[in-house]
Design a protein around this motif. Structure first.
Motif, short mmCIF file in Angstrom:
data_model
loop_
_atom_site.label_atom_id
_atom_site.label_comp_id
_atom_site.label_asym_id
_atom_site.label_seq_id
_atom_site.Cartn_x
_atom_site.Cartn_y
_atom_site.Cartn_z
N LYS A 1 0.54 -1.03 -0.14
CA LYS A 1 -0.01 -0.03 0.09
C LYS A 1 0.65 1.37 -0.12
O LYS A 1 1.78 0.71 0.77
CB LYS A 1 -0.84 -0.36 1.58
N ARG A 2 -0.02 1.99 -0.55
CA ARG A 2 1.00 3.83 -0.68
C ARG A 2 1.04 4.22 0.80
O ARG A 2 2.02 5.73 0.91
CB ARG A 2 0.32 4.19 -1.21
N LYS A 3 0.01 4.03 2.01
CA LYS A 3 -0.25 4.51 3.28
C LYS A 3 -0.14 3.15 3.88
O LYS A 3 -0.58 2.39 3.71
CB LYS A 3 -1.03 5.09 3.51
N PRO A 4 0.47 3.12 5.13
CA PRO A 4 -0.03 2.17 6.68
C PRO A 4 -1.33 2.48 6.67
O PRO A 4 -1.52 2.31 8.37
CB PRO A 4 1.26 2.68 7.57
N VAL A 5 -1.91 1.91 6.21
CA VAL A 5 -3.73 1.65 6.94
C VAL A 5 -4.21 0.58 6.27
O VAL A 5 -3.87 -0.26 5.28
CB VAL A 5 -4.96 3.68 5.94
N ASP A 6 -5.12 0.49 5.93
CA ASP A 6 -6.58 -1.26 5.68
C ASP A 6 -6.74 -0.97 4.75
O ASP A 6 -7.09 0.68 4.39
CB ASP A 6 -7.38 -0.95 6.87
N ALA A 7 -6.13 -1.13 3.52
CA ALA A 7 -6.05 -1.37 2.19
C ALA A 7 -7.76 -1.42 1.81
O ALA A 7 -7.83 -0.67 0.75
CB ALA A 7 -5.87 -3.27 1.92
N GLN A 8 -8.67 -1.73 2.50
CA GLN A 8 -10.26 -0.86 2.04
C GLN A 8 -10.03 0.16 2.22
O GLN A 8 -11.50 1.10 1.53
CB GLN A 8 -11.17 -1.82 3.29
N LYS B 1 8.81 3.73 -4.95
CA LYS B 1 9.30 3.52 -3.82
C LYS B 1 7.61 3.96 -3.35
O LYS B 1 7.31 4.26 -3.62
CB LYS B 1 10.06 5.28 -3.53
N ASP B 2 8.68 3.70 -1.78
CA ASP B 2 7.83 4.19 -0.26
C ASP B 2 6.57 3.62 -0.59
O ASP B 2 5.36 3.52 -0.65
CB ASP B 2 7.14 5.74 -0.96
N TRP B 3 6.89 2.24 -0.35
CA TRP B 3 5.67 1.14 -0.44
C TRP B 3 5.53 0.59 1.26
O TRP B 3 6.52 0.61 1.60
CB TRP B 3 5.71 -0.17 -1.61
N SER C 1 -3.46 3.07 -5.47
CA SER C 1 -3.40 3.44 -3.80
C SER C 1 -2.42 2.00 -3.23
O SER C 1 -2.43 1.77 -2.36
CB SER C 1 -3.58 3.63 -2.78
N LYS C 2 -3.07 0.50 -3.90
CA LYS C 2 -2.44 -0.38 -3.42
C LYS C 2 -2.26 -2.07 -4.62
O LYS C 2 -2.90 -1.58 -5.29
CB LYS C 2 -3.76 -1.09 -2.76
N PRO D 1 12.39 2.16 8.31
CA PRO D 1 10.75 2.43 9.07
C PRO D 1 10.19 1.24 9.38
O PRO D 1 9.75 0.94 8.17
CB PRO D 1 10.72 3.46 8.26
N ILE D 2 9.72 1.62 10.95
CA ILE D 2 8.57 0.72 10.39
C ILE D 2 7.04 1.96 11.39
O ILE D 2 7.22 2.91 11.59
CB ILE D 2 8.70 -0.21 11.83
N GLU D 3 5.79 1.53 10.66
CA GLU D 3 4.74 2.62 10.67
C GLU D 3 3.13 2.59 10.69
O GLU D 3 3.56 1.28 9.38
CB GLU D 3 4.52 4.08 10.09
N ASP D 4 2.68 2.01 11.88
CA ASP D 4 2.03 1.50 12.35
C ASP D 4 1.92 -0.07 12.21
O ASP D 4 1.05 -0.59 11.20
CB ASP D 4 0.54 1.95 11.03
N SER D 5 2.47 -0.84 12.12
CA SER D 5 2.60 -2.04 12.21
C SER D 5 2.97 -2.39 10.31
O SER D 5 3.02 -3.85 9.99
CB SER D 5 1.41 -2.92 12.37
N HIS D 6 3.51 -1.28 9.00
CA HIS D 6 4.16 -2.21 8.38
C HIS D 6 5.68 -1.18 7.95
O HIS D 6 5.24 -0.81 8.87
CB HIS D 6 2.78 -0.78 7.74
#
Length: 203
Positions: free
Chosen positions: A129-136, A188-190, A142-143, A168-173
């Protein structure tokens, strides 16, 4: 343990939408793939049918909008192998005092002067994912679904004075950059859920 059928890149090469010379193929129809990459296949056909190229269809994966590609046969190997889970990044971080980075030990003396030396191994089907959030909560741009067994080469810094490469680890990602290979136009930045994958040396 289930087997997976995949294509291993024995040397860095170009996959293409035709069997022609890669220098003549438009950039939106070719992709550089680094040595050590392992991609899971839905199907493939023998090189003897395709002028010394494997024609292969990727499982649940697309590059540049295509899931079927050609690869020059001497550069790759199609293989069936058991799915071997590796130590996850979650397990690595659980043993560390610091929780905002994953520390991967790499002996500096064994690192090549040029090129990549680490790969990300996916133990289970997952979504990067492009952000460390739930894929939904992310749109399709972005995924990207990644099948279990996939191995992607990482672009990293060299090991530090303590023979450590940090991610780097952010929110378990874990946040990673891939060597050459792009998803949805980005290498980059996945972000990858740290309990679904691990990092190993190439080779």
């Amino acid at each position: 343990m289930a087997d997976v059928v995949g294509i291993l890149f024995k040397r860095s090469t170009v996959i293409k939408q035709t069997t022609g010379d890669s220098s003549q193929v438009p950039s939106n129809q070719r992709l550089n793939v680094p040595v050590g990459t392992f991609l899971i296949l839905q199907s493939y056909s023998d090189p003897s049918n395709n002028t010394n190229h494997y024609k292969f269809t990727l499982k649940n994966l697309q590059f540049k909008g295509y899931n079927t590609w050609y690869a020059y046969a001497p550069d790759v190997q199609v293989t069936q192998q058991p799915l071997h889970p590796v130590q996850t990044l979650g397990e690595v971080v659980s043993k560390q005092t610091e929780k905002n980075v994953a520390k991967i030990l790499v002996d500096k003396k064994t690192v090549p002067a040029q090129g990549s030396f680490l790969k990300l191994v996916f133990n289970v089907d997952t979504i990067i994912k492009r952000k460390p959030v739930d894929a939904q909560f992310l749109n399709d741009d972005s995924k990207q679904t990644i099948p279990a067994g996939t191995q992607l080469v990482l672009a990293t810094d060299k090991p530090d004075a303590n023979n450590v490469v940090k991610f780097p680890i952010e929110d378990s990602h874990v946040k990673v950059t891939f060597t050459d290979v792009e998803f949805k136009g980005f290498n980059k930045d996945w972000y990858v859920f740290m309990n679904h994958s691990g990092i190993q040396r190439l080779g």
